[in-house]
Design a protein around this motif. Structure first.
Motif: not given
Ligand code: SF4
Ligand code: SF4
Ligand code: SF4
Lengths: 417, 153
Positions: A99-106, A110-112, A285-291, A299-304
């Protein structure tokens, strides 16, 4: 009582020694988990309902509506993820790509940065099992696990006997707290092992410690007792296996990580030190590692949407995206940004089409166009999660539910687009 | 907790030996360890002139709610189930070295502390190092509790 051990998803310590008793398909008793964990595992007092435009809806129409919102949005935001399994997170990353979305998490506020530095191998780390078996000097810096991760001290960092720590905490381990206030953890470490520093003075205190470790006079603008800093430097120098548990207090106070890098470098010249981030939500931490595995960013990403390329940086964080009003729809998974973000930032969420996926009712859900209840991770659905120290932990389903898991919901939304 | 002298002051101080002890002082020494009960002193219990003292002593050693036989009280409303006491208690370590002693859920029935539904439950309290013949002033569970939920009376 079941003779099987389950995992508590109350925090990123993911305690895996939990036994349960069930009655009428519900958890009636939880053994060994702390109060925080029991509250999470016993489920929400106010479950989320499946709704579209505030009216009760069936799951199929809710999924169809969610898909159409994301499809029609130019720049959707997908946010949350800390309370989702790694499997769900991966589907979410795929959905963001599509969907060309911004994707982020807490972790973005915080600990990013710490996790990113660990994944880039800029900071030496170890597992909590290493801490249990070997650590003799444990430093809680800007961290108060007695409140945030209640079983941290008893399971790993201070009290347990380990292979190389057989004589008990009084003789075999030194626990130290560095904080701006006398926390419960500081109380347990006692006065002589508590270093109270002024607000935002962490970087300076690190520099002073580096001086101490280099046998120079450790000066601080706030006149901290030099003898005590030297004493601390000495304890750190003599450590056989040291660990710094980095709390949010420290992360918030550092404008950049350079002072921490310098301290860790010095410590590993003269001693042997590791660092573990005190991650809050069970699979942040899983989200950080998977992304990171997928894109090279945590984190702090946008897909085109067309090219599949990514843009990454501070301006793609959930906070900046909302402040700049650069998103036009949002999907929130297992998080409640309307309560956890500053209202001035979060308020914009109420102006755009909003989708919430969560087991429980929350403030963000009350303002959402679509709400979809999901199974409670680690209780009503299994999967994998990454503990704060990077160790992957298998979650098992304990009880049945009619709700789909967030992984299934996200998969169906993705398919419907 | 009251010290031995304070307890002694509340006893008849006649050394009548009716309790089976040689002196009132000996009785005072044994009271906190619960080797004797307040009611083991007949004059104290029966004579009107000791009534006030009897009630005071009962308050101290007799009728505290939920006190286990060794005087250990867990204030459930304060406990957060962190398990520090579970892992720090030397009896738990000795009786369950690979479970409680290693930071994990207890695997033995002989432990003193165990967390259930997020709150610690005390059992097997007669094993506590503060009691019995070889008693020592152990404070491991009191000192490691972040919420001061454990008390001995
Ligand atoms: S410390 Fe965290 S993971 Fe462990 S029982 Fe408590 S809430 Fe659950
Ligand atoms: S006083 Fe010592 S032996 Fe007794 S329960 Fe507490 S920790 Fe265990
Ligand atoms: S140490 Fe205190 S708070 Fe922790 S489990 Fe024991 S009684 Fe409860």
């Amino acid at each position: 009582m079941s003779s099987e051990y389950y995992v508590c998803t109350g925090c990123a310590l993911l305690c895996d020694d939990i036994e349960v008793e069930t009655e009428d398909g519900k958890l009636s008793k939880v053994h060994a988990a702390c109060l925080k964990g029991v509250a999470r595992m016993k489920g929400c007092s106010n479950p989320l309902e499946c709704t579209v435009d505030g009216e009760k809806a069936d799951i199929d129409s809710a999924i169809a509506k969610a898909a159409s919102i994301l499809k029609n949005a130019k720049n959707p935001l997908i946010f949350g993820h800390g309370n989702s399994s790694s499997e769900a997170q991966k589907v979410s990353i795929g959905l963001a790509k599509k969907t060309g979305a911004y994707i982020d998490d807490t972790s973005s506020f915080c600990q990013g940065p710490i996790i990113e530095a660990i994944l880039q191998e800029k900071l030496k780390t170890c597992t909590l099992d290493d801490v249990r078996h070997k650590a003799d000097v444990i430093i809680f810096w800007g961290a108060d696990p007695s409140n945030s991760h209640p079983r941290h001290l008893s399971r790993y960092s201070y009290f347990p006997r380990g292979k190389e720590r057989q004589r008990g905490w009084e003789e075999d381990r030194t626990a130290i707290t560095i904080d701006i206030r006398r926390s419960s953890t500081a109380e347990i470490c006692r006065d002589t092992r508590f270093y109270q520093i002024p607000m935002s003075a962490d970087a300076e205190f690190m520099d002073a410690l580096v001086s101490g470790l280099s046998s120079k006079v450790p000066k601080t603008s706030f006149d901290f007792d030099k003898k005590r800093i030297l004493e601390l430097a000495n304890v750190m120098k003599k450590a056989k296996f040291g660990v710094i548990c980095v709390g949010l207090g420290l992360v918030y106070s550092l404008e950049e990580l350079e002072p921490l890098f310098k301290l860790m470098e010095k410590l590993n010249e003269v001693s042997n030190f590791h660092l573990i981030p005190m991650v809050g939500q069970y699979n942040m931490r899983g989200f950080n590692q998977n992304l990171f595995a997928e894109t090279g960013s945590v984190n702090r990403l946008k897909f085109n949407g067309e090219t599949g390329n990514t843009d990454h940086g501070a301006e793609y964080s959930v906070v900046e995206a909302l402040k700049n009003k650069s998103v036009d729809a949002a999907l929130i998974i297992g998080s409640d940004p309307l309560s956890s973000l500053p209202l001035s930032v979060a308020r914009y969420l109420t102006e755009i089409p909003l989708i919430t996926i969560d087991p429980c009712q929350n403030l963000t859900a009350t303002r959402s166009t679509v709400t979809i209840p999901c199974a409670l991770g680690g209780v009503e659905a299994g999967g994998t999660a990454v503990r704060m120290d990077g160790v992957e932990i298998e979650l098992k389903k304990i009880i049945e539910t009619d709700n789909l898991s967030d992984e299934e919901i996200l998969t169906r939304i993705t398919e419907a687009i | 907790m009251a010290n031995v002298m304070e307890i002694y002051q509340l006893l008849p101080k006649t050394n009548c030996k009716e309790c089976g002890k040689a002196t009132c002082m000996a009785f005072a020494v044994d009271l906190p360890g619960r080797k004797v009960k307040v009611d083991d002193c007949p004059p104290l219990m029966n004579e009107a002139k000791y009534k006030a003292n009897y009630e005071k002593l009962l308050e101290m050693f007799g009728s505290v709610k939920d006190v286990t036989e060794t005087g250990l009280i867990v204030h459930n409303e304060k406990c957060i189930g962190c398990g520090n006491c579970v892992v720090a208690c030397p009896v738990n370590v000795a009786n369950d070295p690979l479970g409680a002693g290693s930071g994990k859920a207890p695997t033995s029935d002989k432990v003193i502390f165990k967390v259930e539904d997020g709150v610690v439950r005390a059992r097997n309290v007669q094993e506590c190092r503060r009691f019995g013949d070889n008693r020592i002033l152990c404070v491991a569970c009191i000192d490691t509790c972040p919420t001061k939920a454990i008390e001995f009376v």
